[in-house]
Write an enzyme that holds these catalytic residues in place. Structure first.
Site, short mmCIF file in Angstrom:
data_model
loop_
_atom_site.label_atom_id
_atom_site.label_comp_id
_atom_site.label_asym_id
_atom_site.label_seq_id
_atom_site.Cartn_x
_atom_site.Cartn_y
_atom_site.Cartn_z
N ASP A 38 0.83 -1.21 0.00
CA ASP A 38 0.00 0.00 0.00
C ASP A 38 0.86 1.26 0.00
O ASP A 38 1.97 1.27 0.53
CB ASP A 38 -0.92 -0.03 1.23
CG ASP A 38 -2.07 0.97 1.10
OD1 ASP A 38 -2.44 1.33 -0.05
OD2 ASP A 38 -2.60 1.40 2.15
N HIS A 55 1.97 3.46 -9.16
CA HIS A 55 1.77 2.02 -9.35
C HIS A 55 2.93 1.40 -10.12
O HIS A 55 3.36 0.29 -9.84
CB HIS A 55 0.45 1.76 -10.07
CG HIS A 55 -0.76 2.18 -9.29
ND1 HIS A 55 -0.95 1.84 -7.96
CD2 HIS A 55 -1.85 2.91 -9.64
CE1 HIS A 55 -2.10 2.34 -7.54
NE2 HIS A 55 -2.66 2.99 -8.53
N LEU A 149 10.65 -19.94 -5.34
CA LEU A 149 9.64 -19.18 -4.60
C LEU A 149 8.23 -19.42 -5.17
O LEU A 149 8.04 -19.37 -6.38
CB LEU A 149 9.98 -17.69 -4.71
CG LEU A 149 8.97 -16.72 -4.11
CD1 LEU A 149 9.00 -16.78 -2.58
CD2 LEU A 149 9.27 -15.28 -4.57
C1 IPE Z 1 -5.38 -2.55 0.01
O1 IPE Z 1 -5.08 -1.20 -0.15
C2 IPE Z 1 -5.41 -3.22 -1.33
C3 IPE Z 1 -4.13 -3.34 -2.01
C4 IPE Z 1 -2.96 -2.99 -1.54
C5 IPE Z 1 -4.19 -3.95 -3.30
P1 IPE Z 1 -6.23 -0.11 -0.24
O2 IPE Z 1 -5.55 1.20 -0.45
O3 IPE Z 1 -7.25 -0.50 -1.24
O4 IPE Z 1 -6.89 -0.20 1.21
P2 IPE Z 1 -7.77 0.84 2.01
O5 IPE Z 1 -8.77 1.40 1.03
O6 IPE Z 1 -6.84 1.89 2.52
O7 IPE Z 1 -8.38 0.05 3.13
C1 IPE Z 2 -1.78 0.30 -3.30
O1 IPE Z 2 -1.53 1.67 -3.36
C2 IPE Z 2 -2.07 -0.29 -4.65
C3 IPE Z 2 -3.48 -0.60 -4.90
C4 IPE Z 2 -4.44 -0.54 -4.03
C5 IPE Z 2 -3.83 -1.02 -6.24
P1 IPE Z 2 -2.71 2.72 -3.35
O2 IPE Z 2 -3.18 2.95 -4.74
O3 IPE Z 2 -3.78 2.31 -2.39
O4 IPE Z 2 -1.98 4.03 -2.83
P2 IPE Z 2 -2.40 4.95 -1.61
O5 IPE Z 2 -2.64 4.05 -0.44
O6 IPE Z 2 -3.65 5.66 -2.07
O7 IPE Z 2 -1.24 5.85 -1.43
MG MG Z 3 -4.06 2.52 -0.37
#
Ligand code: IPE
Ligand code: IPE
Ligand code: MG
Length: 258
Positions: A38, A55, A149
């Protein structure tokens, strides 16, 4: 790669003055690490870059970590790439992410396979675009005999949908007379999950600092050690991963006992 892990068991004492040969394989204190990757968009925001470019940077971080995890002999790594709730993001972002998944698989599969990585995609594949679903299936099939892995990538994954689909399938088998209610044990239910043949993760890492599981591996992580770091996913390095494993090695897992 990087600073050596300090979690291996001590070398046996030697009774002569021969130098102890350098260790080539490490003894890891765990087999399976799950990661909530995240913080990609915050990483881009911090740098005043287009949000979605975070991303792409996240993919680099994952590549680095997969190589590292393989090199230290980790058996299983399960990463959260797209949750069943992430469909709520803009069409533009969802499109960008799926294009990225498709390109990364196309560009990286050969190297993964050379490194003996066995790839699995876990999640609800019924709403994944048909072509991408085909490439997922092909890559799983082609890598299924790899002995390095085990890399699970969770795409359109959500624990509640996973447990719900397991319950539906079990109910259908019971209705067809193939199963009796008394046959439904934890092991049986576990075997109907997307992770059926994979051991539970001993540790769950979340980058980006949020203190929640966001519908990830709720069943499998019942007794996982949680490791939450404020480091944003694109900044998370193999050294940070080793630090997490070192901390894991110090934890006292009680499983409800004394
Ligand atoms: C969790 O992150 C999902 C992934 C890392 C793919 P999110 O950014 O979607 O989670 P929330 O919305 O903060 O709970
Ligand atoms: C995690 O990073 C990746 C996905 C959920 C696809 P985020 O896109 O949630 O990035 P933040 O948490 O908003 O910074
Ligand atoms: Mg996020």
């Amino acid at each position: 790669m990087g600073r050596p892990l300090k979690v291996s068991k001590p070398e046996p004492a030697t009774n002569n003055s021969e130098p102890v040969p350098a260790k080539t394989t490490m003894t890891l204190p765990l087999k399976h690490v799950a990661i909530i990757m995240d913080g990609n968009r915050r990483w881009a925001d911090q740098r005043k870059l287009p949000r979605l470019s975070g991303h792409k940077e996240g993919v680099k971080s994952l590549k680095r970590l997969v190589r590292h995890a393989g090199s230290i002999g980790l058996e299983y790594l399960t990463v959260y790439a797209f949750s069943s709730e992430n469909w709520q993001r803009s069409r533009e972002e969802v499109r960008y992410l799926f294009e990225l998944f498709s390109n990364v698989l196309r560009d990286e599969f050969d190297e993964l396979s050379e490194n003996r990585v066995r790839l699995r995609f876990i999640g609800d594949m019924s709403t994944i675009p048909a072509r991408l679903k085909k490439s997922f299936e092909r890559s799983m099939e082609e890598s299924k005999h790899n002995t390095g892995l085990n890399l699970q990538v969770a795409i359109n994954y959500g624990s509640r949908l996973e447990i719900t689909q397991a319950a539906k399938r079990i109910a259908a088998e019971a209705a067809a007379g193939l199963l009796a209610p008394a046959d439904i044990t934890e092991e049986l239910l576990n075997s109907y999950l997307f992770t059926g043949e994979i051991p539970d993760p001993e540790m769950m890492i979340r980058t980006g600092g949020e203190m929640r599981l966001s519908n990830y591996l709720l069943w499998q992580a019942a007794y996982s050690e949680l490791y939450i770091t404020p480091i944003l996913w694109p900044d998370f390095t193999p050294e940070n991963f080793d630090e997490a494993i070192e901390e894991y090695a110090q934890r006292n897992r009680r499983y409800g006992g004394d």
